[in-house]
Design a protein around this motif. Structure first.
Motif, PDB file in Angstrom:
ATOM      1  N   ASN A  46       0.850  -1.196   0.000  1.00  0.00           N
ATOM      2  CA  ASN A  46       0.000   0.000   0.000  1.00  0.00           C
ATOM      3  C   ASN A  46       0.883   1.243   0.000  1.00  0.00           C
ATOM      4  OD1 ASN A  46      -2.921  -0.866   0.417  1.00  0.00           O
ATOM      5  ND2 ASN A  46      -1.841  -2.038   1.996  1.00  0.00           N
ATOM      6  N   HIS A  47       0.272   2.369  -0.353  1.00  0.00           N
ATOM      7  CA  HIS A  47       1.023   3.620  -0.270  1.00  0.00           C
ATOM      8  C   HIS A  47       1.466   3.880   1.175  1.00  0.00           C
ATOM      9  CE1 HIS A  47       2.154   6.904  -3.004  1.00  0.00           C
ATOM     10  NE2 HIS A  47       2.444   7.478  -1.853  1.00  0.00           N
ATOM     11  N   HIS A  48       0.712   3.333   2.131  1.00  0.00           N
ATOM     12  CA  HIS A  48       1.090   3.450   3.547  1.00  0.00           C
ATOM     13  C   HIS A  48       2.526   2.977   3.771  1.00  0.00           C
ATOM     14  CE1 HIS A  48       1.348   2.142   7.776  1.00  0.00           C
ATOM     15  NE2 HIS A  48       0.490   3.126   8.009  1.00  0.00           N
ATOM     16  N   TRP A  51       4.836   5.686   2.827  1.00  0.00           N
ATOM     17  CA  TRP A  51       4.899   6.698   3.902  1.00  0.00           C
ATOM     18  C   TRP A  51       5.819   6.220   5.019  1.00  0.00           C
ATOM     19  CZ3 TRP A  51       3.637  11.032   2.074  1.00  0.00           C
ATOM     20  CH2 TRP A  51       2.466  11.269   1.348  1.00  0.00           C
ATOM     21  N   ALA A 167      -7.293   7.637 -10.899  1.00  0.00           N
ATOM     22  CA  ALA A 167      -7.863   6.317 -11.206  1.00  0.00           C
ATOM     23  C   ALA A 167      -6.942   5.128 -11.021  1.00  0.00           C
ATOM     24  CB  ALA A 167      -8.368   6.316 -12.650  1.00  0.00           C
ATOM     25  N   GLY A 168      -5.617   5.332 -11.139  1.00  0.00           N
ATOM     26  CA  GLY A 168      -4.715   4.180 -11.122  1.00  0.00           C
ATOM     27  C   GLY A 168      -4.414   3.639  -9.740  1.00  0.00           C
ATOM     28  N   GLY A 170      -4.396   2.207  -5.733  1.00  0.00           N
ATOM     29  CA  GLY A 170      -4.964   1.020  -5.105  1.00  0.00           C
ATOM     30  C   GLY A 170      -6.354   1.287  -4.556  1.00  0.00           C
ATOM     31  N   SER A 190      -7.597  10.735 -14.234  1.00  0.00           N
ATOM     32  CA  SER A 190      -6.221  10.256 -14.101  1.00  0.00           C
ATOM     33  C   SER A 190      -5.328  11.149 -14.938  1.00  0.00           C
ATOM     34  CB  SER A 190      -6.101   8.805 -14.573  1.00  0.00           C
ATOM     35  OG  SER A 190      -4.739   8.413 -14.556  1.00  0.00           O
ATOM     36  N   ARG A 191      -4.055  11.214 -14.510  1.00  0.00           N
ATOM     37  CA  ARG A 191      -3.073  11.999 -15.265  1.00  0.00           C
ATOM     38  C   ARG A 191      -2.649  11.266 -16.528  1.00  0.00           C
ATOM     39  NH1 ARG A 191       1.225  11.960 -10.574  1.00  0.00           N
ATOM     40  NH2 ARG A 191       0.426   9.838 -10.575  1.00  0.00           N
ATOM     41  N   THR A 224      -8.367  10.814  -2.690  1.00  0.00           N
ATOM     42  CA  THR A 224      -7.176  10.280  -2.010  1.00  0.00           C
ATOM     43  C   THR A 224      -5.910  10.987  -2.495  1.00  0.00           C
ATOM     44  OG1 THR A 224      -6.799   8.547  -3.661  1.00  0.00           O
ATOM     45  CG2 THR A 224      -8.148   7.938  -1.762  1.00  0.00           C
ATOM     46  N   THR A 229      -5.656  17.670  -6.504  1.00  0.00           N
ATOM     47  CA  THR A 229      -7.013  17.551  -7.063  1.00  0.00           C
ATOM     48  C   THR A 229      -8.088  18.185  -6.182  1.00  0.00           C
ATOM     49  OG1 THR A 229      -7.129  15.348  -6.053  1.00  0.00           O
ATOM     50  CG2 THR A 229      -6.580  15.429  -8.393  1.00  0.00           C
ATOM     51  N   GLY A 247      -7.029  10.306   1.887  1.00  0.00           N
ATOM     52  CA  GLY A 247      -5.595  10.343   1.612  1.00  0.00           C
ATOM     53  C   GLY A 247      -5.203  11.668   1.003  1.00  0.00           C
ATOM     54  N   ALA A 248      -3.899  11.955   1.030  1.00  0.00           N
ATOM     55  CA  ALA A 248      -3.384  13.211   0.483  1.00  0.00           C
ATOM     56  C   ALA A 248      -1.990  12.961  -0.085  1.00  0.00           C
ATOM     57  CB  ALA A 248      -3.359  14.276   1.570  1.00  0.00           C
ATOM     58  N   THR A 249      -1.925  12.065  -1.065  1.00  0.00           N
ATOM     59  CA  THR A 249      -0.635  11.639  -1.626  1.00  0.00           C
ATOM     60  C   THR A 249       0.189  12.818  -2.129  1.00  0.00           C
ATOM     61  OG1 THR A 249      -1.724   9.597  -2.336  1.00  0.00           O
ATOM     62  CG2 THR A 249       0.415  10.082  -3.328  1.00  0.00           C
ATOM     63  N   SER A 250      -0.482  13.804  -2.771  1.00  0.00           N
ATOM     64  CA  SER A 250       0.268  14.883  -3.422  1.00  0.00           C
ATOM     65  C   SER A 250       0.468  16.096  -2.514  1.00  0.00           C
ATOM     66  CB  SER A 250      -0.473  15.313  -4.697  1.00  0.00           C
ATOM     67  OG  SER A 250      -1.755  15.821  -4.359  1.00  0.00           O
ATOM     68  N   LEU A 311       5.608   1.424  -7.699  1.00  0.00           N
ATOM     69  CA  LEU A 311       4.561   2.188  -7.005  1.00  0.00           C
ATOM     70  C   LEU A 311       4.985   3.646  -6.847  1.00  0.00           C
ATOM     71  CD1 LEU A 311       1.768   1.552  -5.560  1.00  0.00           C
ATOM     72  CD2 LEU A 311       3.039   1.757  -3.438  1.00  0.00           C
TER      73      LEU A 311
HETATM   74  N1  LIG Z   1      -7.030   6.888   5.544  1.00  0.00           N
HETATM   75  C1  LIG Z   1      -6.837   5.615   5.280  1.00  0.00           C
HETATM   76  O1  LIG Z   1      -7.273   4.741   5.997  1.00  0.00           O
HETATM   77  C2  LIG Z   1      -6.097   5.244   4.039  1.00  0.00           C
HETATM   78  C3  LIG Z   1      -6.175   3.938   3.545  1.00  0.00           C
HETATM   79  C4  LIG Z   1      -5.549   3.646   2.325  1.00  0.00           C
HETATM   80  C5  LIG Z   1      -4.833   4.660   1.671  1.00  0.00           C
HETATM   81  N2  LIG Z   1      -4.746   5.886   2.220  1.00  0.00           N
HETATM   82  C6  LIG Z   1      -3.989   6.964   1.533  1.00  0.00           C
HETATM   83  O2  LIG Z   1      -4.632   7.203   0.278  1.00  0.00           O
HETATM   84  C7  LIG Z   1      -3.640   7.551  -0.692  1.00  0.00           C
HETATM   85  C8  LIG Z   1      -3.761   6.600  -1.875  1.00  0.00           C
HETATM   86  O3  LIG Z   1      -3.365   5.307  -1.456  1.00  0.00           O
HETATM   87  P1  LIG Z   1      -3.135   4.166  -2.527  1.00  0.00           P
HETATM   88  O4  LIG Z   1      -2.608   2.976  -1.803  1.00  0.00           O
HETATM   89  O5  LIG Z   1      -4.332   4.070  -3.408  1.00  0.00           O
HETATM   90  O6  LIG Z   1      -1.910   4.838  -3.352  1.00  0.00           O
HETATM   91  P2  LIG Z   1      -1.404   4.583  -4.821  1.00  0.00           P
HETATM   92  O7  LIG Z   1      -1.800   3.210  -5.244  1.00  0.00           O
HETATM   93  O8  LIG Z   1       0.025   4.951  -4.838  1.00  0.00           O
HETATM   94  O9  LIG Z   1      -2.251   5.643  -5.705  1.00  0.00           O
HETATM   95  C9  LIG Z   1      -2.082   7.005  -5.658  1.00  0.00           C
HETATM   96  C10 LIG Z   1      -2.759   7.625  -6.916  1.00  0.00           C
HETATM   97  O10 LIG Z   1      -2.849   9.019  -6.727  1.00  0.00           O
HETATM   98  C11 LIG Z   1      -2.731   9.676  -7.971  1.00  0.00           C
HETATM   99  N3  LIG Z   1      -1.724  10.756  -7.832  1.00  0.00           N
HETATM  100  C12 LIG Z   1      -0.586  10.703  -7.140  1.00  0.00           C
HETATM  101  N4  LIG Z   1       0.061  11.889  -7.221  1.00  0.00           N
HETATM  102  C13 LIG Z   1      -0.711  12.691  -7.975  1.00  0.00           C
HETATM  103  C14 LIG Z   1      -0.586  14.036  -8.426  1.00  0.00           C
HETATM  104  N5  LIG Z   1       0.471  14.802  -8.113  1.00  0.00           N
HETATM  105  N6  LIG Z   1      -1.566  14.529  -9.199  1.00  0.00           N
HETATM  106  C15 LIG Z   1      -2.630  13.781  -9.533  1.00  0.00           C
HETATM  107  N7  LIG Z   1      -2.792  12.493  -9.126  1.00  0.00           N
HETATM  108  C16 LIG Z   1      -1.837  11.963  -8.361  1.00  0.00           C
HETATM  109  C17 LIG Z   1      -2.286   8.656  -8.982  1.00  0.00           C
HETATM  110  O11 LIG Z   1      -3.343   8.411  -9.862  1.00  0.00           O
HETATM  111  P3  LIG Z   1      -3.177   8.626 -11.455  1.00  0.00           P
HETATM  112  O12 LIG Z   1      -1.743   8.364 -11.780  1.00  0.00           O
HETATM  113  O13 LIG Z   1      -4.123   7.646 -12.073  1.00  0.00           O
HETATM  114  O14 LIG Z   1      -3.558  10.040 -11.729  1.00  0.00           O
HETATM  115  C18 LIG Z   1      -1.948   7.441  -8.161  1.00  0.00           C
HETATM  116  O15 LIG Z   1      -2.238   6.262  -8.837  1.00  0.00           O
HETATM  117  C19 LIG Z   1      -2.274   7.460   0.023  1.00  0.00           C
HETATM  118  O16 LIG Z   1      -1.887   8.752   0.417  1.00  0.00           O
HETATM  119  C20 LIG Z   1      -2.552   6.581   1.214  1.00  0.00           C
HETATM  120  O17 LIG Z   1      -1.686   6.822   2.291  1.00  0.00           O
HETATM  121  C21 LIG Z   1      -5.360   6.198   3.381  1.00  0.00           C
END
Ligand SMILES: NC(=O)c1ccc[n+]([C@@H]2O[C@H](COP(=O)([O-])OP(=O)(O)OC[C@H]3O[C@@H](n4cnc5c(N)ncnc54)[C@H](OP(=O)(O)O)[C@@H]3O)[C@@H](O)[C@H]2O)c1
Length: 324
Positions: A46-48, A51, A167-168, A170, A190-191, A224, A229, A247-250, A311
């Motif tokens: 996971n992205h976790h 982190w 969209a891409g 997890g 999605s980008r 997320t 976004t 989530g706040a990946t960016s 990832l």
């Molecule tokens: N609160 C919770 O319980 C919980 C649980 C799970 C995950 N999360 C959080 O949610 C987030 C996503 O997790 P994940 O496992 O799905 O991660 P992931 O598989 O790495 O997906 C992140 C997606 O975000 C998009 N992205 C990333 N940077 C971007 C940017 N600068 N501009 C536009 N889109 C961007 C991308 O989509 P595209 O490339 O398709 O645009 C990428 O596929 C993480 O921050 C994670 O820590 C939180």
């Protein structure tokens, strides 16, 4: 024996903090009595975990730490189980996601990227036979989060329109599959052109470039991605609509756009993981409907670095599964 470990926090170069070892390091915190060993058959990244490599949510004193929140495996009695990753305090009687002292596997106690993981027995959920270990291992974090966002938090009704940002990812691929199955009209951004195409193949009704103007306002946005976004998510909502953020990946400091929030009476809802009961319902949903996680790739646990590299590079669609 194999263990995928974070050795020190590395905010700028997370991959440099990753190490694959022949044995797990001694845990810095002894597991409480009553925890049971689960033989890991499959785990998922996971992205976790990224982190954690960056030192977010995991301090240097707790390292080296075995990474991994997600696993499916076999308990000491030989039952096939899925591991619920949210560890609440034994004295906590409310919903585990609201326990201020909760942690996820790999934050305080060693995670799932090894041959064996120790967990409280109450965190084990029976794995339906219809699901493979690889499929089941994808569910406890990304898919559970998506389930709670859509079905517990959003207030959406069948026929409503939901926008999924990024969209891409997890969580995003889980939102697409579950949203489609839940009877929602599912729009995604999605980008990347290829990931937009994959989302359409997966069942999304329409796919747009990140930030694109939509044909009409949506009932809810699943967020997320964060800063990149956030403004688009608020602009995409109909008056009274809901953005659910997990989530706040960016980045986590976008303009709050308070005027838009109050004038359009938008609802902003945080969401984190899910409960054991929600995980059970998610497993039943997958078993009965045939919905399955999008598995990007399945790797030997010793090759975990390859999965992390993809990832971090934004190349993954869905989940990377690790097999000990
Ligand atoms: N609160 C919770 O319980 C919980 C649980 C799970 C995950 N999360 C959080 O949610 C987030 C996503 O997790 P994940 O496992 O799905 O991660 P992931 O598989 O790495 O997906 C992140 C997606 O975000 C998009 N992205 C990333 N940077 C971007 C940017 N600068 N501009 C536009 N889109 C961007 C991308 O989509 P595209 O490339 O398709 O645009 C990428 O596929 C993480 O921050 C994670 O820590 C939180």
């Amino acid at each position: 024996m194999v263990a995928v470990v974070v050795t020190r926090p590395s905010p700028e170069n997370p991959l440099s903090a990753l190490e694959v070892r022949d044995s797990a390091p001694e845990p810095t915190t002894a597991p409480p009595a009553g925890w049971v060993p689960v033989t890991v058959r499959a785990a998922a990244i996971n992205h976790h975990d990224v982190w954690s490599l960056r030192g977010v949510g995991l301090t240097a004193e707790r390292m080296p730490m075995v990474l991994g929140c997600d696993a499916a495996g076999v308990d000491p009695e030989g039952n096939e189980v899925v591991v619920h990753a949210v560890l609440s305090d034994p004295s906590w009687t409310g919903e585990e996601t609201l326990d201020p002292r909760r942690s996820l596997l790999s934050e305080v106690y060693p995670g799932t990227f090894s041959d064996t993981v120790l967990v409280p027995r109450r965190n084990l959920v029976p794995k339906p036979p219809e699901l493979s270990f690889a499929d089941a291992a994808c569910l406890p974090t990304a898919w559970l989060t998506a389930y709670r966002m859509l079905f517990t938090q959003s207030g959406l009704n069948p026929g409503d329109t939901v926008l999924v940002q990024g969209a891409g990812g997890g969580v995003a691929t889980a939102l697409i599959a579950l949203g489609r199955d839940g009877g929602f009209r599912v729009w995604v951004t999605s980008r990347d052109h290829e990931r937009r195409e994959r989302a359409l193949e997966q069942g999304a009704h329409a796919a747009y470039e990140t930030g694109a103007r939509l044909p009409e306002r949506v009932d809810a946005v699943m967020e997320t991605v964060g800063e990149a976004t956030w403004g688009h998510s608020l602009r995409a909502l109909r008056p009274g609509g809901t953005v659910v953020v997990s989530g706040a990946t960016s980045g986590q400091a976008p303009s709050a756009e308070l005027q838009r929030v109050f004038f359009l009476q938008l609802r902003v809802l945080g969401s984190s993981m899910g409960t054991r009961e929600e995980l059970q319902r998610l497993l039943r949903l997958c078993a009965t409907t045939g919905v399955r996680p999008v598995v990007d790739s399945e790797l030997a646990m010793s090759d975990a670095a390859d999965g992390f590299e993809r990832l971090v590079g934004g190349e993954v669609v869905g989940k990377v599964v690790l097999v000990p």
